[in-house]
Scaffold this motif. Structure first.
Motif, PDB file in Angstrom:
ATOM      1  N   LEU A  11      -1.489 -10.191  -0.763  1.00 18.34           N
ATOM      2  CA  LEU A  11      -0.693 -10.789  -1.833  1.00 18.34           C
ATOM      3  C   LEU A  11      -1.561 -11.644  -2.757  1.00 18.34           C
ATOM      4  O   LEU A  11      -1.349 -11.668  -3.975  1.00 18.34           O
ATOM      5  N   THR A  12      -2.537 -12.323  -2.173  1.00 17.64           N
ATOM      6  CA  THR A  12      -3.419 -13.173  -2.976  1.00 17.64           C
ATOM      7  C   THR A  12      -4.351 -12.339  -3.848  1.00 17.64           C
ATOM      8  O   THR A  12      -4.494 -12.601  -5.051  1.00 17.64           O
ATOM      9  N   LYS A  13      -4.977 -11.318  -3.266  1.00 20.81           N
ATOM     10  CA  LYS A  13      -5.960 -10.511  -3.999  1.00 20.81           C
ATOM     11  C   LYS A  13      -5.332  -9.693  -5.116  1.00 20.81           C
ATOM     12  O   LYS A  13      -5.956  -9.463  -6.159  1.00 20.81           O
ATOM     13  N   ILE A  14      -4.095  -9.271  -4.930  1.00 18.90           N
ATOM     14  CA  ILE A  14      -3.444  -8.484  -5.969  1.00 18.90           C
ATOM     15  C   ILE A  14      -2.897  -9.364  -7.085  1.00 18.90           C
ATOM     16  O   ILE A  14      -2.436  -8.878  -8.125  1.00 18.90           O
TER      17      ILE A  14
ATOM     18  N   ALA B   9      -5.218  -3.677  -4.935  1.00 17.08           N
ATOM     19  CA  ALA B   9      -6.069  -4.625  -5.667  1.00 17.08           C
ATOM     20  C   ALA B   9      -7.431  -4.008  -5.972  1.00 17.08           C
ATOM     21  O   ALA B   9      -8.009  -4.217  -7.048  1.00 17.08           O
ATOM     22  N   CYS B  10      -7.926  -3.230  -5.021  1.00 16.00           N
ATOM     23  CA  CYS B  10      -9.214  -2.541  -5.195  1.00 16.00           C
ATOM     24  C   CYS B  10      -9.131  -1.523  -6.337  1.00 16.00           C
ATOM     25  O   CYS B  10     -10.013  -1.456  -7.198  1.00 16.00           O
ATOM     26  N   LEU B  11      -8.048  -0.730  -6.372  1.00 19.59           N
ATOM     27  CA  LEU B  11      -7.881   0.283  -7.409  1.00 19.59           C
ATOM     28  C   LEU B  11      -7.670  -0.319  -8.785  1.00 19.59           C
ATOM     29  O   LEU B  11      -8.132   0.223  -9.800  1.00 19.59           O
ATOM     30  N   LEU B  12      -6.945  -1.458  -8.810  1.00 20.91           N
ATOM     31  CA  LEU B  12      -6.638  -2.096 -10.091  1.00 20.91           C
ATOM     32  C   LEU B  12      -7.801  -2.922 -10.632  1.00 20.91           C
ATOM     33  O   LEU B  12      -7.713  -3.471 -11.731  1.00 20.91           O
ATOM     34  N   GLY B  13      -8.869  -3.024  -9.824  1.00 18.51           N
ATOM     35  CA  GLY B  13     -10.054  -3.739 -10.288  1.00 18.51           C
ATOM     36  C   GLY B  13      -9.911  -5.242 -10.310  1.00 18.51           C
ATOM     37  O   GLY B  13     -10.519  -5.923 -11.147  1.00 18.51           O
TER      38      GLY B  13
END
Length: 452
Positions: free
Chosen positions: A328-331, A38-42
């Motif tokens: 799962l929520t953050k992504i 999620a961090c990498l995908l912004g």
């Protein structure tokens, strides 16, 4: 891209847990991988406000810290105090005294299948005070199983009933029930009395009747003869403490329910306070019996041993499950899932039943109700919000169905344990529990339709 990553990670989690890898580590690593993705995908920030470290990468690890500190201070301490009290009750033999007292009437019942029904009802009374499937199952094997066998009950019929001893996690002493109450924003006593008890009472009555016919049918099908398994086993443990000790495991329930909003009490008694107060009352009983002050003081270590073990097994699993849910929520997987099932045109009833089947299937594969429920329960509030229903409308049937999946799993600790004591295959035991749990699942579905 996000949903592909989520599917791969979830599939890996299921595979690893089925292969019996340490579930806490599996869920924790999976959650961290999802948060990192999620961090990498912004996607949305990992943490916001004062909780954030100021770096999304470090916030991945900070998520563990925040969840661990909040859970240990609240829900975790509650669960640990219950486990510690249960361990102390086991040490002083109070659980045996409670069972001995409750089991006295069943020795006078002559019909083996009526005896089975009464035995099932007794086990459901005890589960409120002994919130451990494996612990209660083994206690029943020591004290109830010999009575059933001597009365002409077949070995597998007895195991079928004992295997269903904790077919539903109920009461303020259950870890699953406490987590469910916490998610719903309710006191454990209120969740138990107002929401669990009605379905538990009705389902237990129906299952008692179901066991009568199902076990009789299986015995006839397998050609059981009444004398086949008769054996001589001691009926009562010589080391069983005085019967007055039977009141000790009940004290926390009296305190929790008595000083709760249910009875409009001005005094508030939380679970942790009730457990510690009950422990010290039990220590007074122990001193009166043993007159050994040093030994009584030393026995408090069993409380802390139980609390420590609970932290290592239960609380750590809750936190790992919540890190996984956060990932799962953050992504964005939860948003995609809920929007997808809505677009399929399913009604609310169908969606709830679908989630119940999924979580029951996970419990079956994992052999653990806790692992399945703790892994997915944290997602319930968001899913319920998207479905425009109260959280409890989703959480209650999911929590109940989790137990059903565990009871029909041949790798569940309690099933394996009782099968080992009786020297039979766990598969033979779950054959005897499968039909009653299917009936229980149907009752749960009926309640879903009634409550919506």
């Amino acid at each position: 891209m996000a949903i592909s990553i989520a599917i791969v990670v979830v599939a890996w989690v299921v595979y690893m847990i089925i292969k019996k890898f340490y579930p806490q580590a599996v869920l924790l690593i999976a959650g961290m991988v999802l948060l990192f993705a999620a961090c990498l995908l912004g996607h949305t920030p990992i943490m916001e406000g004062k909780q954030s470290c100021g770096s999304d990468f470090f916030d991945i690890f900070n998520t563990i810290s925040v969840l661990l500190s909040s859970r240990v201070a609240g829900l975790g301490l509650t669960i640990m105090s219950i486990a510690g009290f249960a361990k102390y009750m086991e040490h002083i033999g109070a659980s045996k005294s409670l069972f001995t007292l409750v089991a006295l009437p069943i020795k006078h019942i002559k019909s083996p299948y009526i005896l089975l029904v009464f035995s099932f009802f007794i086990s459901q009374f005890l589960v409120v005070f002994i919130p451990s499937h494996a612990g209660l199952g083994l206690l029943l094997m020591v004290m109830l199983y010999p009575i059933l066998i001597r009365s002409g009950v077949s070995k597998l019929s007895a195991l079928g009933v004992i295997g269903c001893a904790q077919y539903m996690d109920v009461g303020p002493g259950s870890g699953n029930a406490i987590l469910a109450a916490n998610i719903c924003g309710l006191e454990p006593s209120v969740y138990f009395v107002n929401h669990q008890l009605p379905i538990f009472f009705i389902t237990t009555l129906i299952l008692g009747i179901t066991h009568f016919f199902v076990q009789k049918w299986w015995d006839k099908k397998e050609g059981f003869c009444g004398h086949e398994y008769l054996t001589e086993i001691t009926e009562q443990d010589e080391n069983c403490p005085p019967l007055v000790y039977a009141v000790l495991p009940i004290i926390p329930m009296i305190l929790i329910l008595g000083f709760s909003p249910i009875f409009y009490s001005k005094i508030k008694m939380d679970v942790v306070t009730a457990m510690f107060l009950s422990t010290f009352i039990s220590m007074v009983f122990e001193y009166v019996r043993s007159k050994d002050f040093r030994s009584v003081l030393k026995s408090l270590q069993y409380l802390y041993d139980g609390m420590g073990k609970s932290f290592a097994t239960v609380v750590s699993l809750i936190v790992a499950g919540e890190v996984f849910a956060a990932g799962l929520t953050k992504i964005g997987a939860v948003d995609i899932l809920t929007s997808s099932v809505q677009n399929l045109g399913f009604g609310i009833h169908s969606l709830i039943i679908l989630f119940c089947i999924v979580i029951a299937g996970c419990a079956f594969l994992m052999g653990s109700g806790n692992a399945a429920f703790f892994s997915f329960a944290a997602l319930a509030p968001k899913i319920a919000a998207v479905m425009h229903i109260d959280v409890i409308t989703l959480v209650l049937p999911m929590q109940i169905m989790t137990s059903f999946g565990r009871v029909v799993s041949p790798i569940t600790a309690a099933i394996v344990a009782i099968a080992g004591v009786a020297d039979v295959s766990p598969v033979q035991v779950v054959k005897r529990t499968a039909i009653p749990m299917a009936v229980a699942a149907l009752v749960n579905v009926v309640f879903i339709f009634i409550n919506l």
